[in-house]
Motif scaffolding. Structure first.
Motif, PDB file in Angstrom:
ATOM      1  N   ALA A 214       0.868  -1.208   0.211  1.00  0.00           N
ATOM      2  CA  ALA A 214      -0.021  -0.140   0.028  1.00  0.00           C
ATOM      3  C   ALA A 214       0.857   1.185   0.007  1.00  0.00           C
ATOM      4  O   ALA A 214       0.556   2.231  -0.531  1.00  0.00           O
ATOM      5  CB  ALA A 214      -0.961   0.031   1.394  1.00  0.00           C
ATOM      6  N   LYS A 215       2.143   1.368   0.697  1.00  0.00           N
ATOM      7  CA  LYS A 215       2.822   2.336   0.849  1.00  0.00           C
ATOM      8  C   LYS A 215       3.617   2.666  -0.649  1.00  0.00           C
ATOM      9  O   LYS A 215       3.614   3.664  -1.162  1.00  0.00           O
ATOM     10  CB  LYS A 215       4.020   2.073   1.792  1.00  0.00           C
ATOM     11  CG  LYS A 215       3.694   2.143   3.061  1.00  0.00           C
ATOM     12  CD  LYS A 215       4.969   1.900   4.222  1.00  0.00           C
ATOM     13  CE  LYS A 215       4.485   2.116   5.439  1.00  0.00           C
ATOM     14  NZ  LYS A 215       5.736   1.971   6.329  1.00  0.00           N
ATOM     15  N   MET A 216       3.823   1.714  -1.349  1.00  0.00           N
ATOM     16  CA  MET A 216       4.393   1.712  -2.562  1.00  0.00           C
ATOM     17  C   MET A 216       3.436   2.346  -3.593  1.00  0.00           C
ATOM     18  O   MET A 216       3.851   3.224  -4.261  1.00  0.00           O
ATOM     19  CB  MET A 216       4.922   0.460  -3.070  1.00  0.00           C
ATOM     20  CG  MET A 216       6.244  -0.002  -2.525  1.00  0.00           C
ATOM     21  SD  MET A 216       6.980  -1.791  -2.747  1.00  0.00           S
ATOM     22  CE  MET A 216       7.255  -1.250  -4.739  1.00  0.00           C
ATOM     23  N   GLN A 217       2.236   1.718  -3.398  1.00  0.00           N
ATOM     24  CA  GLN A 217       1.253   2.181  -4.376  1.00  0.00           C
ATOM     25  C   GLN A 217       1.073   3.931  -4.152  1.00  0.00           C
ATOM     26  O   GLN A 217       0.804   4.598  -5.133  1.00  0.00           O
ATOM     27  CB  GLN A 217      -0.082   1.490  -4.180  1.00  0.00           C
ATOM     28  CG  GLN A 217      -0.006   0.134  -4.857  1.00  0.00           C
ATOM     29  CD  GLN A 217      -1.104  -0.682  -4.553  1.00  0.00           C
ATOM     30  OE1 GLN A 217      -2.294  -0.258  -3.847  1.00  0.00           O
ATOM     31  NE2 GLN A 217      -1.256  -1.754  -4.989  1.00  0.00           N
ATOM     32  N   ILE A 218       0.774   4.110  -2.900  1.00  0.00           N
ATOM     33  CA  ILE A 218       0.698   5.636  -2.532  1.00  0.00           C
ATOM     34  C   ILE A 218       1.770   6.465  -3.051  1.00  0.00           C
ATOM     35  O   ILE A 218       1.800   7.607  -3.688  1.00  0.00           O
ATOM     36  CB  ILE A 218       0.458   5.778  -0.910  1.00  0.00           C
ATOM     37  CG1 ILE A 218      -0.757   4.996  -0.795  1.00  0.00           C
ATOM     38  CG2 ILE A 218       0.542   7.084  -0.563  1.00  0.00           C
ATOM     39  CD1 ILE A 218      -1.057   5.016   0.818  1.00  0.00           C
ATOM     40  N   GLN A 219       2.914   5.934  -3.032  1.00  0.00           N
ATOM     41  CA  GLN A 219       4.235   6.855  -3.423  1.00  0.00           C
ATOM     42  C   GLN A 219       4.260   6.921  -4.943  1.00  0.00           C
ATOM     43  O   GLN A 219       4.608   7.788  -5.448  1.00  0.00           O
ATOM     44  CB  GLN A 219       5.349   5.852  -3.154  1.00  0.00           C
ATOM     45  CG  GLN A 219       6.054   6.241  -1.419  1.00  0.00           C
ATOM     46  CD  GLN A 219       6.234   7.752  -1.046  1.00  0.00           C
ATOM     47  OE1 GLN A 219       6.643   8.268  -1.919  1.00  0.00           O
ATOM     48  NE2 GLN A 219       6.107   8.050   0.161  1.00  0.00           N
ATOM     49  N   GLU A 220       3.776   5.850  -5.510  1.00  0.00           N
ATOM     50  CA  GLU A 220       3.557   5.752  -6.999  1.00  0.00           C
ATOM     51  C   GLU A 220       2.700   6.939  -7.629  1.00  0.00           C
ATOM     52  O   GLU A 220       2.901   7.678  -8.454  1.00  0.00           O
ATOM     53  CB  GLU A 220       3.459   4.690  -7.587  1.00  0.00           C
ATOM     54  CG  GLU A 220       4.552   3.652  -7.561  1.00  0.00           C
ATOM     55  CD  GLU A 220       4.095   2.217  -8.146  1.00  0.00           C
ATOM     56  OE1 GLU A 220       3.021   1.934  -8.496  1.00  0.00           O
ATOM     57  OE2 GLU A 220       4.887   1.372  -7.899  1.00  0.00           O
TER      58      GLU A 220
END
Length: 52
Positions: A39-45
């Motif tokens: 989820a963190k990676m998706q938010i950063q993207e």
């Protein structure tokens, strides 16, 4: 006589199906930490895309 036999067979099949389902879910369970990291990676993207 036959009805009682079918009931027992049906209950046994039901129990096996429930146990199979539980075991399958436990084996394929994704850990909470992996979910959070994803989820963190998706938010950063998404943030990076919005900045551009």
């Amino acid at each position: 006589m036959l009805a009682k036999l079918w009931k027992k067979i049906g209950i046994i099949i039901l129990i096996i199906a429930c146990l199979w389902n539980i075991i399958f879910k436990l084996v394929n369970k994704i850990s909470f930490n992996e979910t959070i990291e994803s989820a963190k990676m998706q938010i950063q993207e998404m943030k990076n895309k919005l900045k551009k």
